[in-house]
Scaffold this motif. Structure first.
Motif, PDB file in Angstrom:
ATOM      1  N   ILE A  17       8.152 -10.802   7.644  1.00 23.13           N
ATOM      2  CA  ILE A  17       8.015 -11.485   6.359  1.00 23.13           C
ATOM      3  C   ILE A  17       7.601 -10.458   5.311  1.00 23.13           C
ATOM      4  O   ILE A  17       7.233  -9.326   5.630  1.00 23.13           O
ATOM      5  CB  ILE A  17       6.966 -12.617   6.416  1.00 23.13           C
ATOM      6  CG1 ILE A  17       5.597 -12.065   6.835  1.00 23.13           C
ATOM      7  CG2 ILE A  17       7.412 -13.699   7.390  1.00 23.13           C
ATOM      8  CD1 ILE A  17       4.489 -13.112   6.839  1.00 23.13           C
ATOM      9  N   THR A  18       7.659 -10.859   4.038  1.00 25.40           N
ATOM     10  CA  THR A  18       7.299  -9.934   2.962  1.00 25.40           C
ATOM     11  C   THR A  18       5.782  -9.805   2.852  1.00 25.40           C
ATOM     12  O   THR A  18       5.023 -10.668   3.313  1.00 25.40           O
ATOM     13  CB  THR A  18       7.847 -10.442   1.620  1.00 25.40           C
ATOM     14  OG1 THR A  18       7.196 -11.671   1.282  1.00 25.40           O
ATOM     15  CG2 THR A  18       9.355 -10.666   1.696  1.00 25.40           C
ATOM     16  N   ARG A  19       5.342  -8.731   2.212  1.00 20.90           N
ATOM     17  CA  ARG A  19       3.903  -8.541   2.008  1.00 20.90           C
ATOM     18  C   ARG A  19       3.357  -9.618   1.075  1.00 20.90           C
ATOM     19  O   ARG A  19       2.189 -10.011   1.178  1.00 20.90           O
ATOM     20  CB  ARG A  19       3.638  -7.149   1.441  1.00 20.90           C
ATOM     21  CG  ARG A  19       3.932  -6.033   2.440  1.00 20.90           C
ATOM     22  CD  ARG A  19       3.567  -4.667   1.906  1.00 20.90           C
ATOM     23  NE  ARG A  19       2.138  -4.539   1.651  1.00 20.90           N
ATOM     24  CZ  ARG A  19       1.561  -3.410   1.232  1.00 20.90           C
ATOM     25  NH1 ARG A  19       2.304  -2.325   1.021  1.00 20.90           N
ATOM     26  NH2 ARG A  19       0.260  -3.355   1.014  1.00 20.90           N
ATOM     27  N   SER A  20       4.213 -10.096   0.169  1.00 19.54           N
ATOM     28  CA  SER A  20       3.804 -11.187  -0.715  1.00 19.54           C
ATOM     29  C   SER A  20       3.523 -12.459   0.099  1.00 19.54           C
ATOM     30  O   SER A  20       2.565 -13.191  -0.174  1.00 19.54           O
ATOM     31  CB  SER A  20       4.897 -11.468  -1.752  1.00 19.54           C
ATOM     32  OG  SER A  20       4.574 -12.589  -2.545  1.00 19.54           O
ATOM     33  N   ALA A  21       4.370 -12.688   1.120  1.00 22.51           N
ATOM     34  CA  ALA A  21       4.167 -13.852   1.987  1.00 22.51           C
ATOM     35  C   ALA A  21       2.887 -13.697   2.801  1.00 22.51           C
ATOM     36  O   ALA A  21       2.162 -14.673   3.045  1.00 22.51           O
ATOM     37  CB  ALA A  21       5.369 -14.027   2.910  1.00 22.51           C
ATOM     38  N   ILE A  74       1.325  -6.207   9.165  1.00 24.06           N
ATOM     39  CA  ILE A  74       1.490  -7.635   9.446  1.00 24.06           C
ATOM     40  C   ILE A  74       2.899  -8.089   9.079  1.00 24.06           C
ATOM     41  O   ILE A  74       3.553  -8.818   9.844  1.00 24.06           O
ATOM     42  CB  ILE A  74       0.444  -8.466   8.675  1.00 24.06           C
ATOM     43  CG1 ILE A  74      -0.966  -8.146   9.174  1.00 24.06           C
ATOM     44  CG2 ILE A  74       0.718  -9.962   8.837  1.00 24.06           C
ATOM     45  CD1 ILE A  74      -2.077  -8.781   8.356  1.00 24.06           C
ATOM     46  N   SER A  75       3.374  -7.644   7.916  1.00 20.50           N
ATOM     47  CA  SER A  75       4.714  -8.060   7.473  1.00 20.50           C
ATOM     48  C   SER A  75       5.785  -7.545   8.424  1.00 20.50           C
ATOM     49  O   SER A  75       6.777  -8.239   8.692  1.00 20.50           O
ATOM     50  CB  SER A  75       4.983  -7.562   6.047  1.00 20.50           C
ATOM     51  OG  SER A  75       5.045  -6.145   5.995  1.00 20.50           O
ATOM     52  N   ALA A  87       0.608 -18.748   9.140  1.00 16.58           N
ATOM     53  CA  ALA A  87      -0.814 -18.481   8.948  1.00 16.58           C
ATOM     54  C   ALA A  87      -1.520 -18.323  10.286  1.00 16.58           C
ATOM     55  O   ALA A  87      -2.385 -17.446  10.450  1.00 16.58           O
ATOM     56  CB  ALA A  87      -1.456 -19.608   8.136  1.00 16.58           C
ATOM     57  N   GLU A  88      -1.140 -19.135  11.262  1.00 15.91           N
ATOM     58  CA  GLU A  88      -1.764 -19.043  12.586  1.00 15.91           C
ATOM     59  C   GLU A  88      -1.424 -17.718  13.264  1.00 15.91           C
ATOM     60  O   GLU A  88      -2.267 -17.112  13.928  1.00 15.91           O
ATOM     61  CB  GLU A  88      -1.326 -20.217  13.468  1.00 15.91           C
ATOM     62  CG  GLU A  88      -2.074 -20.272  14.786  1.00 15.91           C
ATOM     63  CD  GLU A  88      -1.931 -21.602  15.486  1.00 15.91           C
ATOM     64  OE1 GLU A  88      -2.536 -21.759  16.565  1.00 15.91           O
ATOM     65  OE2 GLU A  88      -1.226 -22.491  14.973  1.00 15.91           O
TER      66      GLU A  88
END
Length: 326
Positions: free
Chosen positions: A30-34, A24-25, A5-6
């Motif tokens: 990381i996944t877009r869901s994450a 961002i992913s 998150a940071e």
């Protein structure tokens, strides 16, 4: 705030416009869901983030919480506040600091700040309950001062000076120090300092400097029947205070004076404390568990004791007690 998150927050802060979830992913692996999950986490922490299916995510407003990430934006110290232990709710930041020291070497904790949004069991001088609701600044600094134990009061003096100077510098309000460790604006208390010591003989193991500052507390939020008239920075300025910015400024002001204390420059600290004193050259009443003393507050000595000239001309030194004007 977790590490992912940071990282997302940092990406949004550095961007001049929206950032797609795909971008961002890709940057973080990381996944877009994450990404979506962490965006919701940031929103829960008070960040305003605009979302658009076509453009992505854009940071529109920061949080009002005293999160380490927010404080670090303004922090200019070398070691005070560089390590922060943050809690949304705690019985007491002092209790938590003691617990942390039990688990870690205090040598490695010098300057660590324990911060809570709210304390349910805050304690002031003489074991009194300390009203510590959300909106205030409640923190305990873990310190390993390199000073003789008989000079330890200068650490408290450095803390009092730092609070008063921060208020004066940031808001132009004439905050003053009431002996031994309270900060006042006019005739109302806005902050208190408490020093706890762990020592053996003349060897200091560590000390805890507790600081409570009424920042964004409104008149209706103060409890009735309080012993002392109180105020807050919000009341005095008429606006919400950026608590992270203020706390970072306090850490800087304190670090400067703490270093003076460790370098043995006690006269410098004493002169500044006297220049901000609400107590000296006033007639006062000092109440202790055993007795009451009235007279003129003439000076403080090299150990922080208040020197009182009584009506009969006798001079007394008082090391602790409740001080009130008469």
């Amino acid at each position: 705030m977790n590490e992912t998150a940071e990282k997302i927050l940092s990406i949004l802060e550095k961007s001049s416009g929206p950032v797609s979830g795909e971008d961002i992913s890709r940057q973080l692996g990381i996944t877009r869901s994450a990404v979506w999950k962490q965006i919701n986490e940031l929103k829960n922490l008070g960040y305003t983030i605009n979302s658009s299916r076509t453009e992505g995510y854009e940071l529109a407003g920061s949080t009002s919480l005293l999160l380490p990430h927010e404080i670090e934006k303004y922090l200019k110290t070398k070691f005070i506040g560089r390590n922060i232990c943050y809690f949304d709710n705690a019985p007491s930041t002092s209790w938590i600091a003691h617990d942390i020291i039990k688990k870690q070497n205090s040598e490695n904790l010098d300057g660590t700040a324990v911060i809570a949004e709210e304390q349910t069991g805050g304690v002031g001088r003489l074991g009194r309950a300390w009203f510590s609701p959300r909106g205030g600044i409640w923190t305990t600094l873990v310190l390993k001062p390199k000073v003789p134990i008989e000079r330890l009061f200068f650490v408290t003096m450095a803390g009092s000076i730092a609070v008063a100077r921060s208020i004066r510098n940031m808001y132009g309000i004439g905050a003053l120090i009431k002996w031994p460790n309270d900060i006042y604006i006019g005739d109302k208390k806005i902050s208190g300092i408490l020093l706890e010591l762990s020592a053996e003989a003349d060897q200091i193991h560590y000390c805890l400097l507790g600081i409570g500052i009424d920042a964004n507390i409104k008149p209706e939020e103060f409890q009735g029947g309080m012993r002392t008239p109180v105020t807050s920075l919000n009341i005095e300025t008429g606006e919400d205070i950026n608590r992270a910015k203020f706390l970072a400024a306090f850490f800087m002001e304190f670090e400067r004076r703490y270093e003076l204390v460790e370098n043995g420059e006690y006269d410098s600290i004493t002169r500044e404390w006297k220049s901000l004193s609400l107590t000296l050259e006033k007639r006062v009443k000092i109440t202790t568990p055993r007795r009451t003393i009235e007279g003129e507050a003439m000076d403080i000595d090299s150990h922080g004791a208040l020197i009182i000239k009584k009506d009969n001309g006798m001079i007394e030194k008082v090391f602790s007690g409740d001080c009130t004007p008469v």
